[in-house]
Design an enzyme around this catalytic site. Structure first.
Site, mmCIF file in Angstrom:
data_model
loop_
_atom_site.group_PDB
_atom_site.id
_atom_site.type_symbol
_atom_site.label_atom_id
_atom_site.label_comp_id
_atom_site.label_asym_id
_atom_site.label_seq_id
_atom_site.Cartn_x
_atom_site.Cartn_y
_atom_site.Cartn_z
ATOM 1 N N HIS A 71 13.267 4.899 -4.386
ATOM 2 C CA HIS A 71 13.183 6.315 -3.757
ATOM 3 C C HIS A 71 14.034 6.181 -2.455
ATOM 4 O O HIS A 71 13.890 5.338 -1.602
ATOM 5 C CB HIS A 71 11.570 6.302 -3.383
ATOM 6 C CG HIS A 71 10.531 6.224 -4.363
ATOM 7 N ND1 HIS A 71 9.381 6.024 -4.279
ATOM 8 C CD2 HIS A 71 10.857 6.243 -5.709
ATOM 9 C CE1 HIS A 71 8.651 5.783 -5.462
ATOM 10 N NE2 HIS A 71 9.667 6.064 -6.466
ATOM 11 N N TYR A 134 6.114 -0.904 6.340
ATOM 12 C CA TYR A 134 7.127 -0.105 6.693
ATOM 13 C C TYR A 134 6.787 0.788 7.652
ATOM 14 O O TYR A 134 5.840 1.561 7.860
ATOM 15 C CB TYR A 134 7.768 0.501 5.501
ATOM 16 C CG TYR A 134 6.886 1.269 4.318
ATOM 17 C CD1 TYR A 134 7.097 2.585 4.489
ATOM 18 C CD2 TYR A 134 6.233 0.467 3.611
ATOM 19 C CE1 TYR A 134 6.370 3.460 3.739
ATOM 20 C CE2 TYR A 134 5.501 1.376 2.591
ATOM 21 C CZ TYR A 134 5.458 2.878 2.790
ATOM 22 O OH TYR A 134 4.556 3.614 1.894
#
Length: 475
Positions: A71, A134
């Protein structure tokens, strides 16, 4: 595999521009370990982007072989591992010459990767109970995936060698259905927004940048600097730079009650709002300023001179400079005596010369011309070269001139007698007229912009080119 302890903090580039691998110092003993996963001050010194994270996410994966991605997202992210190990894969899905470039890396708690906007991100867990973390610099929302770019994990062009073959890995149905690289529409770069498209500098920027899909132009109808409430209608995360080429430039009009209000709103209030937006969304703000922020006493004005405006227009521009400098990523570009498309001093003098009119022109104000084409090129150089943020003077080069001297030069270059120009003092020129006080000397030092790698044309060369272009258009 055990974690490597006590490595030095390092940041290394990869074959994908902007994708960087970070070795993290991890400190451990018989009790476990500790690391500074994100440390802004230390990491930016080592070369990592100060990307301004606003959200922290964690993906927990129960079994080895869990595979997620590829992605590409419309924001930057900083990925690392809290527990376990992963095999990470990144593919450049941005439009450009590195589209399709791939980088792979095994990550444990002692290594992280900075992933710039538009680079596809995927990982496969190599141990059970792996926590993948993240940081991102935009807030996720339900509609955010509409802006993603996807690539199939098994794409033969990327040819990622997954440690656990995909036919034995845990994948989502969506990831299995994503397109091959040949069918992927690359993610466009973030845009540049040029405000003030119809002004002299705005038109020059349009001529330089053209119809590039990543450039957007706005005039007052599309972007009213005096109505900041309307600004929230834009997706500011989609821009990388704002060039504010709009201004209230009626120097004498700024002394009137209505002009004073409008000039403060556009020249000072608007840059303050733009700086807030720039800080909130990680955008670079380019704000165009003026020699009128100085009183004209110094023989040469450099970027560090204290502000000392003589009139309302200068006061508003000085305030706009201060406001624009509050943006973390800013270029304040100070110019003088701008010449571009449309009506200006040069076109007026050329017209008077051709019509047989003998003008009286001020001779005790000195400065340098700034041709809009050179200002535009200088601004784009600052943006493209990644020059240090800050204030830059930007005019054409060459000796200083008076307005009367320039007028005589225009007459001569257009084949007319320069003696028809009568030099007069500022006091005599404005006798009996309401007017703003102007600086006597507007010469700006160009050492800083030249040290940054950009040297504008000489005023004489630029004036010759400008008059030749005028002649070609009229012919």
């Amino acid at each position: 595999m055990s974690i490597e302890f006590s490595k030095s903090l390092t940041v290394e580039s990869t074959s994908i521009p902007g994708l960087k691998v970070v070795d993290l110092p991890v400190h451990g003993d018989n009790r476990g370990w500790f690391k500074e996963n994100w440390q802004r001050a230390k990491m930016t010194v080592e070369g990592l982007e100060d990307f301004g994270p606003v959200q922290n996410n964690i993906s927990f994966n129960t079994a080895a072989g869990t595979t997620r991605g590829i992605h590409a997202e419309p924001w930057d992210k900083y990925v690392s591992v809290a527990t376990g190990r992963i095999f990470g894969a990144w593919v450049d899905l941005r439009q450009g010459p590195t589209f399709g470039n791939t980088h792979t890396e095994e990550l444990d708690a002692s290594k992280a990767v900075f992933v710039p906007r538009g680079v596809g991100n995927a990982f496969q867990t190599l141990e059970d109970d792996t926590a993948y973390t993240y940081l991102v610099n935009d807030h996720w929302s339900a509609g955010a995936q509409d802006q993603y770019t996807f690539l199939n994990l098994a794409d033969p062009t990327a040819a990622i060698e997954w440690p656990i073959p995909l036919d034995r890995a845990a994948l989502s149905d969506k990831d299995r259905a994503h397109p091959w690289l040949a069918d992927v529409e690359p993610m466009q770069d973030r845009k540049i927004l040029v405000i003030g498209k119809n002004g002299q500098l705005g038109q020059a920027l349009r001529a330089e940048l053209g119809d590039d899909a990543t450039v957007e132009y706005a005039g007052r109808d599309e972007f009213d600097l005096s109505a900041p409430a309307l600004w929230q209608q834009r997706n500011w995360r989609g821009y990388k730079a704002i060039i504010n080429a709009a201004a209230f430039t009626d120097v004498d009009g700024a002394e009137t009650p209505s002009g004073r209000t409008e000039s403060w709103a556009i020249n000072a209030g608007a840059p303050a709002q733009l700086a807030k937006l720039a800080n909130a969304y990680g955008v670079t703000l380019v704000h165009v300023s003026s020699d009128y922020v100085f009183d004209g006493v110094a023989e040469m004005h450099d970027e560090d001179e204290a502000l000392s405006p003589l009139n309302v227009y200068g006061q508003t521009k000085a305030s706009g400079d201060i406001a624009a400098c509050t943006a973390a990523q800013h270029y304040v570009v100070r110019t003088s005596w701008v010449v571009g498309s449309g009506k200006n001093f040069i076109s007026t003098m050329a017209s008077l010369a051709g019509r047989g009119v003998d003008p009286s022109v001020v001779s005790d104000q000195t400065g340098r011309l700034s041709f809009a084409t050179d200002i535009a090129r200088g601004i784009l150089h600052l943006l493209d070269s990644g020059a240090a943020y800050g204030i830059y003077n930007l005019t054409n080069t060459g000796p200083s001139q008076s307005w009367a001297g320039i007028a005589k030069q225009v007459f001569e270059l257009t084949g007319h007698d320069p003696g028809r120009v009568t030099p007069v003092t500022t006091t005599d020129y404005y006798a009996g007229k309401a007017h703003a006080t102007r600086p006597a000397n507007s010469v700006l030092s160009l050492e800083k912009i030249q040290a940054a790698g950009f040297t504008p044309r000489s005023s004489s060369e630029a004036l010759n080119d400008y008059l030749q272009a005028m002649d070609n258009r009229s012919g």
